[in-house]
Design a protein around this motif. Structure first.
Motif: not given
Length: 301
Positions: A87-98
């Motif tokens: 669950a993220f806030s709309p201000e989330i800043d980040g990335l995901v590598v799969t």
């Protein structure tokens, strides 16, 4: 009956061999979470590891039946087959590598058994101290994104090399934060992995330790020694842990009754299943289910 979804990427059904099976995927967290109202319900990836870098924002990650608020900046490691959600806030800043778990492990084994252990355990790791910072991590992630977006010749090799560099940083952060990660010798790591695979295949049959030892071509005392020295647990404890984890997943996510869950896990008597569950966890199945649903508050940041 509701089962835990399994995806290649969240929301994308598994296929026999996705086009990037031997490569990796890079995306910014809002790309997938914004269309899903910033909530990614619990799911798992059968063969894929996910590596997140959360730079800012608020929210939590669900790992199995536990909800952990994250405190940016932090890294999140989610090995294959681990049930997770966000669950993220709309201000989330980040990335995901799969990326493919086994491909990463094969590369890591040639470099360091410590890195293999890092890849095999779910973790939320604070980015703090002298070993890593945004200034050291983001150049690696930017190069990784560039390789993924361009798809030039050799991008898979370049991407996997960059991922190894990132996992080295994760290992350093784990050391700095005193997060325990066992460094397994190659042979024993393979035996433990095979033991876990056998448990996953046969846990509903309630097989004795002797069955697993025979399948691994070791004696029961040898298997016991390997498990105690490498993991600090007995083979029986590992079998019980897997069975209980599956029971907990079903209690939280499946929508089945306790009786249905008991039967699906190989228990002919649901009352015995309840006694077994309570002995292992200290709570009855219904008590655990009510507590988990209350604590997780699924779908809320």
């Amino acid at each position: 009956m509701r089962k835990i979804p399994s995806y290649e990427l969240y929301g994308e059904a598994s296929t026999a061999r996705p086009p990037w099976h031997d490569a990796f995927n890079f995306e910014w967290i809002p790309e997938r979470s914004r269309p899903n109202d910033w909530n990614i319900p619990a799911h798992r990836h059968d063969a894929l590891l996910q590596f997140l870098y959360i730079r800012s924002g608020q929210g939590h990650v669900i790992i199995e039946s536990e909800k952990t608020p994250f405190n940016p900046p932090c890294l999140v490691i989610l090995p294959a087959q681990v049930v997770h959600g966000f669950a993220f806030s709309p201000e989330i800043d980040g990335l995901v590598v799969t990326a493919a778990q086994r491909a990463l492990e094969s590369i890591a084994k040639s470099v360091s058994s410590t890195l293999v252990a890092v890849l095999q355990r779910p973790a939320v790791i604070p980015v703090s101290g002298p070993s890593a910072s945004d200034e050291t991590l983001m150049p690696l992630f930017h190069m990784l994104e560039n390789e993924f977006r361009r798809g030039a010749a050799g991008y898979t090799a370049a991407g996997m090399s960059l991922l190894m560099a990132l996992f080295v940083q994760a290992a350093r952060l784990i050391d700095h934060a005193n997060v325990p990660v066992a460094a397994l010798a190659a042979r024993r790591s393979l035996q433990i992995r095979r033991f876990r695979e056998l448990i996953a295949q046969h846990f509903r049959e309630h097989r004795p330790v002797e069955f697993y030892a025979d399948a691994l071509d070791v004696t029961p005392p040898q298997l016991g020694r390997i498990c105690r020295e490498e993991l600090g647990s007995s083979p029986t404890a590992l079998i019980n842990d897997h069975l209980i984890r599956e029971a907990q997943r079903d209690l939280v996510y499946s929508g089945m009754t306790v009786k249905q869950i008991a039967h699906s896990l190989g228990f002919e008597d649901s009352a015995y299943f309840s006694r077994y569950f309570r002995k292992q966890t200290g709570a009855t199945p219904r008590e655990f289910q009510s507590s988990a649903h209350r604590d997780l508050a699924l779908g809320t940041p």
